[in-house]
Design a protein around this motif. Structure first.
Motif, PDB file in Angstrom:
ATOM      1  N   VAL A   1      14.153 -13.507   5.600  1.00 47.18           N
ATOM      2  CA  VAL A   1      12.902 -12.780   5.345  1.00 47.18           C
ATOM      3  C   VAL A   1      12.383 -13.199   3.974  1.00 47.18           C
ATOM      4  CG1 VAL A   1      11.776 -10.539   5.083  1.00 47.18           C
ATOM      5  CG2 VAL A   1      13.647 -10.807   6.744  1.00 47.18           C
ATOM      6  N   ARG A   2      11.161 -13.731   3.957  1.00 46.95           N
ATOM      7  CA  ARG A   2      10.511 -14.123   2.695  1.00 46.95           C
ATOM      8  C   ARG A   2       9.272 -13.268   2.488  1.00 46.95           C
ATOM      9  NH1 ARG A   2       8.316 -19.307   2.416  1.00 46.95           N
ATOM     10  NH2 ARG A   2       8.256 -19.497   4.690  1.00 46.95           N
ATOM     11  N   TYR A   3       9.084 -12.797   1.261  1.00 47.67           N
ATOM     12  CA  TYR A   3       7.896 -12.018   0.924  1.00 47.67           C
ATOM     13  C   TYR A   3       7.027 -12.813  -0.042  1.00 47.67           C
ATOM     14  CZ  TYR A   3       4.822  -8.455  -1.001  1.00 47.67           C
ATOM     15  OH  TYR A   3       3.715  -7.765  -1.426  1.00 47.67           O
ATOM     16  N   LEU A   4       5.784 -13.060   0.348  1.00 44.62           N
ATOM     17  CA  LEU A   4       4.884 -13.889  -0.448  1.00 44.62           C
ATOM     18  C   LEU A   4       3.929 -13.091  -1.310  1.00 44.62           C
ATOM     19  CD1 LEU A   4       3.860 -16.572   2.223  1.00 44.62           C
ATOM     20  CD2 LEU A   4       5.819 -16.584   0.656  1.00 44.62           C
ATOM     21  N   GLY A   5       3.866 -11.775  -1.129  1.00 45.34           N
ATOM     22  CA  GLY A   5       2.856 -10.991  -1.820  1.00 45.34           C
ATOM     23  C   GLY A   5       1.506 -11.144  -1.137  1.00 45.34           C
ATOM     24  N   SER A   6       0.457 -10.782  -1.859  1.00 50.03           N
ATOM     25  CA  SER A   6      -0.890 -10.934  -1.316  1.00 50.03           C
ATOM     26  C   SER A   6      -1.282 -12.401  -1.319  1.00 50.03           C
ATOM     27  CB  SER A   6      -1.890 -10.135  -2.159  1.00 50.03           C
ATOM     28  OG  SER A   6      -3.192 -10.239  -1.629  1.00 50.03           O
ATOM     29  N   VAL A   7      -1.924 -12.852  -0.252  1.00 49.77           N
ATOM     30  CA  VAL A   7      -2.302 -14.257  -0.149  1.00 49.77           C
ATOM     31  C   VAL A   7      -3.815 -14.368   0.014  1.00 49.77           C
ATOM     32  CG1 VAL A   7      -0.104 -15.039   0.771  1.00 49.77           C
ATOM     33  CG2 VAL A   7      -1.851 -14.258   2.347  1.00 49.77           C
ATOM     34  N   GLY A   8      -4.403 -15.308  -0.729  1.00 52.79           N
ATOM     35  CA  GLY A   8      -5.830 -15.550  -0.643  1.00 52.79           C
ATOM     36  C   GLY A   8      -6.187 -16.386   0.566  1.00 52.79           C
ATOM     37  N   PRO A   9      -7.482 -16.674   0.750  1.00 52.43           N
ATOM     38  CA  PRO A   9      -7.939 -17.360   1.966  1.00 52.43           C
ATOM     39  C   PRO A   9      -7.238 -18.686   2.250  1.00 52.43           C
ATOM     40  CG  PRO A   9      -9.788 -16.448   0.769  1.00 52.43           C
ATOM     41  CD  PRO A   9      -8.590 -16.260  -0.113  1.00 52.43           C
ATOM     42  N   GLN A  10      -7.074 -19.548   1.250  1.00 49.23           N
ATOM     43  CA  GLN A  10      -6.478 -20.843   1.505  1.00 49.23           C
ATOM     44  C   GLN A  10      -5.001 -20.722   1.874  1.00 49.23           C
ATOM     45  OE1 GLN A  10      -7.964 -23.992   1.744  1.00 49.23           O
ATOM     46  NE2 GLN A  10      -5.931 -24.321   2.635  1.00 49.23           N
ATOM     47  N   GLN A  11      -4.255 -19.939   1.114  1.00 45.29           N
ATOM     48  CA  GLN A  11      -2.837 -19.765   1.402  1.00 45.29           C
ATOM     49  C   GLN A  11      -2.645 -19.028   2.723  1.00 45.29           C
ATOM     50  OE1 GLN A  11      -0.636 -17.583  -1.551  1.00 45.29           O
ATOM     51  NE2 GLN A  11       1.366 -18.201  -0.730  1.00 45.29           N
TER      52      GLN A  11
ATOM     53  N   PRO B   1      14.727  -4.378   1.048  1.00 47.11           N
ATOM     54  CA  PRO B   1      16.171  -4.626   1.196  1.00 47.11           C
ATOM     55  C   PRO B   1      16.504  -5.832   2.072  1.00 47.11           C
ATOM     56  CG  PRO B   1      15.692  -2.288   1.444  1.00 47.11           C
ATOM     57  CD  PRO B   1      14.379  -2.998   1.438  1.00 47.11           C
ATOM     58  N   TYR B   2      15.580  -6.264   2.894  1.00 47.21           N
ATOM     59  CA  TYR B   2      15.836  -7.367   3.817  1.00 47.21           C
ATOM     60  C   TYR B   2      15.256  -8.695   3.325  1.00 47.21           C
ATOM     61  CZ  TYR B   2      16.798  -3.294   6.654  1.00 47.21           C
ATOM     62  OH  TYR B   2      17.282  -2.103   7.112  1.00 47.21           O
ATOM     63  N   VAL B   3      14.545  -8.650   2.217  1.00 46.45           N
ATOM     64  CA  VAL B   3      13.957  -9.866   1.670  1.00 46.45           C
ATOM     65  C   VAL B   3      15.047 -10.645   0.946  1.00 46.45           C
ATOM     66  CG1 VAL B   3      12.274 -10.826   0.062  1.00 46.45           C
ATOM     67  CG2 VAL B   3      11.669  -8.825   1.456  1.00 46.45           C
ATOM     68  N   ASP B   4      15.444 -11.781   1.522  1.00 46.30           N
ATOM     69  CA  ASP B   4      16.526 -12.581   0.940  1.00 46.30           C
ATOM     70  C   ASP B   4      16.095 -14.001   0.607  1.00 46.30           C
ATOM     71  OD1 ASP B   4      16.246 -13.693   3.438  1.00 46.30           O
ATOM     72  OD2 ASP B   4      18.287 -13.252   4.121  1.00 46.30           O
TER      73      ASP B   4
ATOM     74  N   HIS C   1       0.808  -1.213   0.000  1.00 48.86           N
ATOM     75  CA  HIS C   1       0.000   0.000   0.000  1.00 48.86           C
ATOM     76  C   HIS C   1       0.845   1.268   0.000  1.00 48.86           C
ATOM     77  CE1 HIS C   1      -4.473  -0.752   1.168  1.00 48.86           C
ATOM     78  NE2 HIS C   1      -4.136  -1.324   0.046  1.00 48.86           N
ATOM     79  N   ASP C   2       2.138   1.120   0.232  1.00 49.51           N
ATOM     80  CA  ASP C   2       3.052   2.269   0.211  1.00 49.51           C
ATOM     81  C   ASP C   2       4.339   1.793  -0.459  1.00 49.51           C
ATOM     82  OD1 ASP C   2       5.112   4.141   0.934  1.00 49.51           O
ATOM     83  OD2 ASP C   2       3.790   4.929   2.494  1.00 49.51           O
ATOM     84  N   ASP C   3       4.493   2.136  -1.732  1.00 54.58           N
ATOM     85  CA  ASP C   3       5.632   1.647  -2.515  1.00 54.58           C
ATOM     86  C   ASP C   3       6.965   2.084  -1.922  1.00 54.58           C
ATOM     87  OD1 ASP C   3       4.124   0.296  -4.451  1.00 54.58           O
ATOM     88  OD2 ASP C   3       3.799   2.126  -5.605  1.00 54.58           O
ATOM     89  N   ARG C   4       7.064   3.347  -1.535  1.00 52.07           N
ATOM     90  CA  ARG C   4       8.334   3.845  -1.005  1.00 52.07           C
ATOM     91  C   ARG C   4       8.692   3.121   0.291  1.00 52.07           C
ATOM     92  NH1 ARG C   4       9.787  10.175   0.465  1.00 52.07           N
ATOM     93  NH2 ARG C   4      11.872   9.757   1.315  1.00 52.07           N
ATOM     94  N   TYR C   5       7.704   2.945   1.166  1.00 46.84           N
ATOM     95  CA  TYR C   5       7.950   2.246   2.426  1.00 46.84           C
ATOM     96  C   TYR C   5       8.422   0.819   2.163  1.00 46.84           C
ATOM     97  CZ  TYR C   5       6.888   0.151   7.003  1.00 46.84           C
ATOM     98  OH  TYR C   5       6.963  -0.524   8.196  1.00 46.84           O
ATOM     99  N   PHE C   6       7.793   0.139   1.215  1.00 45.00           N
ATOM    100  CA  PHE C   6       8.201  -1.228   0.883  1.00 45.00           C
ATOM    101  C   PHE C   6       9.638  -1.251   0.376  1.00 45.00           C
ATOM    102  CE2 PHE C   6       8.538  -4.628  -2.359  1.00 45.00           C
ATOM    103  CZ  PHE C   6       8.419  -5.725  -1.516  1.00 45.00           C
ATOM    104  N   ARG C   7       9.967  -0.334  -0.524  1.00 42.56           N
ATOM    105  CA  ARG C   7      11.325  -0.306  -1.103  1.00 42.56           C
ATOM    106  C   ARG C   7      12.385  -0.023  -0.048  1.00 42.56           C
ATOM    107  NH1 ARG C   7       8.846   2.983  -4.979  1.00 42.56           N
ATOM    108  NH2 ARG C   7       9.982   4.786  -4.136  1.00 42.56           N
ATOM    109  N   GLU C   8      12.071   0.862   0.911  1.00 44.57           N
ATOM    110  CA  GLU C   8      13.085   1.292   1.871  1.00 44.57           C
ATOM    111  C   GLU C   8      13.125   0.455   3.143  1.00 44.57           C
ATOM    112  OE1 GLU C   8      12.372   5.407   2.624  1.00 44.57           O
ATOM    113  OE2 GLU C   8      12.955   6.048   0.589  1.00 44.57           O
ATOM    114  N   GLU C   9      11.984  -0.025   3.611  1.00 50.33           N
ATOM    115  CA  GLU C   9      11.915  -0.657   4.923  1.00 50.33           C
ATOM    116  C   GLU C   9      11.756  -2.179   4.892  1.00 50.33           C
ATOM    117  OE1 GLU C   9      12.288   0.876   7.809  1.00 50.33           O
ATOM    118  OE2 GLU C   9      12.517   2.862   6.912  1.00 50.33           O
TER     119      GLU C   9
END
Length: 361
Positions: A220-230, A213-216, A202-210
């Motif tokens: 830290v794993r980033y899954l994106g948006s997840v639906g009900p089952q996931q 950089p730590y998603v490796d 919801h905040d591109d700049r916040y995601f890029r800066e905060e």
């Protein structure tokens, strides 16, 4: 009883991924139908429901840049209110806009206040005669009267219990400073745990800066948006949910969803969190990142069966439906209208707390 449920139209009801207000409106409509209530759900036309479906918005405007949200919402409200005389009651989940057109609504109006976007919208609430329902006691505005507080419920069938959990932590929700996603990264690092991040940006700049950089892909794993089952799989596999919010959150569906899976919560003491989290049973409410990191181990040792049991008792969908039926009966009685049936009595009733008249003069 004939009830119109007016859902938001930013997303489909129920949402495929994000859409908490749509999620609640959908779950309520389904629960009312199961109780024998004659329900029409006003939502996007691609919505899925066992109620009668009506609307004019083809699909969620948030996913289609060709649709102007302001225009679509206005058309949506006008269409629903045009049919209002066919119902005993209209229940809005669409924030302030329907209140501006309330005099065109030929049935008693109930409005669930899902959270204020800011003080500038208060005039719409002050001028309204709608019965207002808060979603937590902490979210009540001192200038307004409320018919009741009704905590959200969640669908237990979509959130199966996970007895084992895992070792990793999870943060789930829109990626925005309010939700403290970057703070969760720091807490997980201090606690020596891996972190799974899930949610729309919801905040591109916040995601890029905060966050980014730590998603490796490991710590830290980033899954994106997840639906009900996931979502259920992600929450159930965690040792604890981190919820380091930086605003007065009105409720926090992800917190309840985690607890329903048996996963305890470590949340900041803001907004509704002391009201939603049972200290030492379903999690811990703390003041800052250091306290959160220290609480992670204690949270992971909580009895996950007890977490699930408390969440089911307090936040099951059936309880929410029972509470709203009690609100409807109260509103109809205040209007001098008969309750057309479908209103239960029993253990669920005391949860609805009165705070002023059902309708404001």
């Amino acid at each position: 009883m004939r009830v119109a449920v007016l859902a938001p139209v930013a997303w489909r009801s129920p949402p495929e991924h994000y859409g908490p207000w749509e999620q609640v409106a959908s779950l309520l409509a389904e629960g009312l139908v199961a109780q024998g209530v004659d329900v029409t759900l006003f939502a996007t036309l691609d919505s899925l429901t066992s109620a009668a479906l009506d609307g004019v918005v083809p699909h969620g405007y948030a996913q289609d840049p060709a649709l102007d949200g302001r225009v679509q919402e206005a058309l949506h409200v006008a269409h629903a209110f045009g049919r209002a005389g066919e119902f005993d009651l209209v229940h809005s989940h669409l924030d302030w806009l329907p209140l501006a057109f309330e005099r065109l609504c030929a049935a008693p109006l109930v409005t669930t206040v899902h959270g204020f976007g800011g003080p500038a919208i208060l005039p719409a609430y002050r001028a309204s005669r709608s019965a207002l329902v808060s979603i937590s006691d902490s979210d009540r505005h001192p200038d307004l009267d409320y018919a009741a507080t009704v905590h959200h419920g969640v669908d237990e069938s979509l959130l199966p219990f996970s007895a084992d959990g895992g070792e990793d932590l999870v943060v789930l929700g829109r990626i925005h400073p309010d939700k403290g996603t970057g703070e969760a990264v720091r807490i997980a690092r201090a606690a020596g745990r891996r972190l799974v991040v899930a949610g729309i940006v919801h905040d591109d700049r916040y995601f890029r800066e905060e966050v980014e950089p730590y998603v490796d892909g490991d710590r830290v794993r980033y899954l994106g948006s997840v639906g009900p089952q996931q979502r259920a799989d992600v929450l159930g596999a965690a040792a604890a949910l981190l919820h380091p919010i930086d605003f007065e959150e009105p409720f926090g569906l992800s917190v309840v969803e985690a607890m329903m899976c048996g996963t305890p919560v470590v949340a900041y003491r803001r907004g509704s969190m002391p009201e939603v989290v049972d200290e030492g049973v379903t999690g811990f409410v703390v003041a800052d990142a250091a306290a959160a990191a220290a609480a992670v181990g204690r949270a992971a040792r909580l009895d996950r069966h007890a977490v699930r049991a408390r969440a089911a008792a307090r936040f099951g969908a059936a309880r929410m439906v029972t509470d709203y039926l009690a609100v409807y009966a109260k509103i109809l009685a205040a209007q001098g209208l008969p309750d057309a049936g479908g209103t239960p009595s029993g253990p669920g009733m005391p949860h609805v707390t009165s705070a002023g008249p059902a309708r404001r003069d």
